[in-house]
Scaffold this motif. Structure first.
Motif, PDB file in Angstrom:
ATOM      1  N   SER A  30      -1.493  -0.186  -9.257  1.00 37.97           N
ATOM      2  CA  SER A  30      -2.904   0.167  -9.336  1.00 37.97           C
ATOM      3  C   SER A  30      -3.108   1.527  -8.684  1.00 37.97           C
ATOM      4  O   SER A  30      -3.028   1.652  -7.465  1.00 37.97           O
ATOM      5  CB  SER A  30      -3.734  -0.904  -8.621  1.00 37.97           C
ATOM      6  OG  SER A  30      -5.080  -0.519  -8.570  1.00 37.97           O
ATOM      7  N   VAL A  42      -5.513   4.122  -7.486  1.00 34.49           N
ATOM      8  CA  VAL A  42      -6.914   4.044  -7.088  1.00 34.49           C
ATOM      9  C   VAL A  42      -7.621   5.368  -7.342  1.00 34.49           C
ATOM     10  O   VAL A  42      -7.157   6.425  -6.921  1.00 34.49           O
ATOM     11  CB  VAL A  42      -7.030   3.633  -5.605  1.00 34.49           C
ATOM     12  CG1 VAL A  42      -8.478   3.559  -5.171  1.00 34.49           C
ATOM     13  CG2 VAL A  42      -6.331   2.299  -5.381  1.00 34.49           C
ATOM     14  N   SER A  46      -2.157   4.117  -3.797  1.00 40.52           N
ATOM     15  CA  SER A  46      -1.923   3.140  -4.841  1.00 40.52           C
ATOM     16  C   SER A  46      -1.531   1.811  -4.219  1.00 40.52           C
ATOM     17  O   SER A  46      -1.168   1.742  -3.044  1.00 40.52           O
ATOM     18  CB  SER A  46      -0.782   3.659  -5.727  1.00 40.52           C
ATOM     19  OG  SER A  46      -0.408   2.720  -6.682  1.00 40.52           O
ATOM     20  N   TYR A  79       0.874  -1.174   0.000  1.00 41.82           N
ATOM     21  CA  TYR A  79       0.000   0.000   0.000  1.00 41.82           C
ATOM     22  C   TYR A  79       0.908   1.220   0.000  1.00 41.82           C
ATOM     23  O   TYR A  79       1.862   1.294   0.777  1.00 41.82           O
ATOM     24  CB  TYR A  79      -0.890   0.003   1.248  1.00 41.82           C
ATOM     25  CG  TYR A  79      -1.558   1.334   1.486  1.00 41.82           C
ATOM     26  CD1 TYR A  79      -2.746   1.654   0.832  1.00 41.82           C
ATOM     27  CD2 TYR A  79      -0.996   2.276   2.338  1.00 41.82           C
ATOM     28  CE1 TYR A  79      -3.353   2.884   1.030  1.00 41.82           C
ATOM     29  CE2 TYR A  79      -1.600   3.504   2.541  1.00 41.82           C
ATOM     30  CZ  TYR A  79      -2.775   3.800   1.886  1.00 41.82           C
ATOM     31  OH  TYR A  79      -3.364   5.017   2.085  1.00 41.82           O
TER      32      TYR A  79
END
Length: 93
Positions: free
Chosen positions: A33, A35, A47, A6
């Motif tokens: 990823s 977000v 992310s 994270y």
């Protein structure tokens, strides 16, 4: 098997490519990823970065946590894996 991190407190202008550049110094980045809000589509400031191994993830976390990127001090920790979603009765969906 890869390990997910994270990454919080990311500047809204920071790109996935910039994050990949920082994390790839400590191992193989499998995915990033970024977000975004499901209603507005705007980046939410955090992310998930998946590293190729747990060792690489720990090394990246130890070296990048509290480091500055685009004027913001990044917060990096191991991501908590979500379990299956459940309905109100506690049954798996």
């Amino acid at each position: 098997m890869g390990k997910k991190l994270y990454v919080g407190n990311i500047n809204y202008r920071t790109s996935a490519e910039a994050l990949e550049s920082v994390f790839s110094e400590f191992g193989t980045v499998e995915s990033i990823s970024m977000v975004s809000d499901k209603y507005t589509g705007k980046f939410r400031g955090f992310s998930f970065v998946k590293m190729a191994s747990e060792v690489e993830a720990k090394t990246a976390m130890e070296n990048i946590d509290s480091q500055e990127l685009d004027g913001r001090q990044l917060r990096v920790s191991m991501a908590i894996e979500k379990g299956p979603k459940k309905n109100r009765e506690g049954q798996n969906l």
